[in-house]
Design an enzyme around this catalytic site. Sequence first.
Site, PDB file in Angstrom:
ATOM      1  CB  ALA A  19      -1.516   0.603  15.134  1.00  0.00           C
ATOM      2  CB  SER A  69     -11.583  -3.509   1.179  1.00  0.00           C
ATOM      3  OG  SER A  69     -10.773  -2.805   2.103  1.00  0.00           O
ATOM      4  CE1 TYR A  80      -4.011   0.367  -1.636  1.00  0.00           C
ATOM      5  CE2 TYR A  80      -2.719  -1.636  -1.772  1.00  0.00           C
ATOM      6  CZ  TYR A  80      -3.765  -0.922  -1.220  1.00  0.00           C
ATOM      7  OH  TYR A  80      -4.556  -1.507  -0.266  1.00  0.00           O
ATOM      8  CD1 TRP A 121      -2.076   2.190   0.616  1.00  0.00           C
ATOM      9  CD2 TRP A 121      -1.953   1.793   2.799  1.00  0.00           C
ATOM     10  NE1 TRP A 121      -2.668   3.246   1.264  1.00  0.00           N
ATOM     11  CE2 TRP A 121      -2.603   3.031   2.605  1.00  0.00           C
ATOM     12  CE3 TRP A 121      -1.767   1.336   4.093  1.00  0.00           C
ATOM     13  CZ2 TRP A 121      -3.063   3.808   3.665  1.00  0.00           C
ATOM     14  CZ3 TRP A 121      -2.232   2.099   5.149  1.00  0.00           C
ATOM     15  CH2 TRP A 121      -2.871   3.323   4.933  1.00  0.00           C
TER      16      TRP A 121
END
Length: 334
Positions: free
Chosen positions: A209, A152, A54, A21
């Site tokens: 995260a 998604s 992306y 990504w």
Amino acid sequence: MEFRYLGNSGFKISEIIFGNWLTHASQVENDVATASVRAALDAGITTFDTADAYANTAAEQVLGDALAGERRAGIEIFTKVYWPTEAKGHNDVGLSRKHIMESIDGSLKRLGTDYVDLYQAHRYDSETPLEETMQAFADIVRAGKALYIGVSEWNAEQLRAGHALAKDLGFQLISNQPQYSMLWRVIEEEVVPASRELGISQIVWSPVAQGVLSGKYLPGAALPEGTRATDEKGGANTIKRFLDDEVLTAVQQLKPIADELDLTMAQLALAWVLHNDNVAGAIVGASRPEQVTANAAAAGVKLDELVVEQINQAIGSVAVTDPSQTVSPSSRPA
């Protein structure tokens, strides 16, 4: 490497998935990106996730080039459709039949393959009839351009509707790709229970995260140079919500837990998401090959319930369970 079934299907994927990504054709040079893909393969990772959006299609090209020469049946390639790429015309976004049909052909060309293993709706399109979207996906499966279909960031209601239409059209909706980590637990209340009922697995992104759960960001300290938090084009905005000092202090309480298990904090974070039996795989990115190798070592790690409880006690109070919440508990509504 360990492997899990994706949804209610016979299709297996690696527990750790390599994703590109914010890295390929963006943060890192192509040679480093290729080296990272090779490191993933060397570590036993067989599943690779990308999207046409992306780096505005360039990430697909880099991944395709890096995987060239690999035995196609031995790897799993995922990509996505929704966001506009290159051109920004009125039909270049969303999940209309026109956009889906044109996008799959572009993705296959860039990836250098005749088919993708999983083709995913990158978001839900409220402006296109769901029947039109699912019919287009059914036709792509029947044409052999995609073997399976996923989505998604769909909510429970959207998953139920999409699953029902897919069944009527003779194919399976087998996966959802949401954000999920110790700090972002939004899917637990509704999405996961609905998915278990429907036979849909989660393929989770940002399980560390955006690097915060690796422990490299310290409360009260300057942000380390060269990290995602300081890269304005490579994800600085996405990580800001996790950089509250209260959150970073809680994260540091995970270090003794990881040390006791002889794991890095990132490996602990990956093992935690994989502890959820509805999670089939965790997507990791990397700006260096050694990061891939280290993250892949989290595959197969089993956490007992005592460790999970210790983690919840350390960090549960700062975890986001509602997307309307901010990370800081002090600013949450009562």
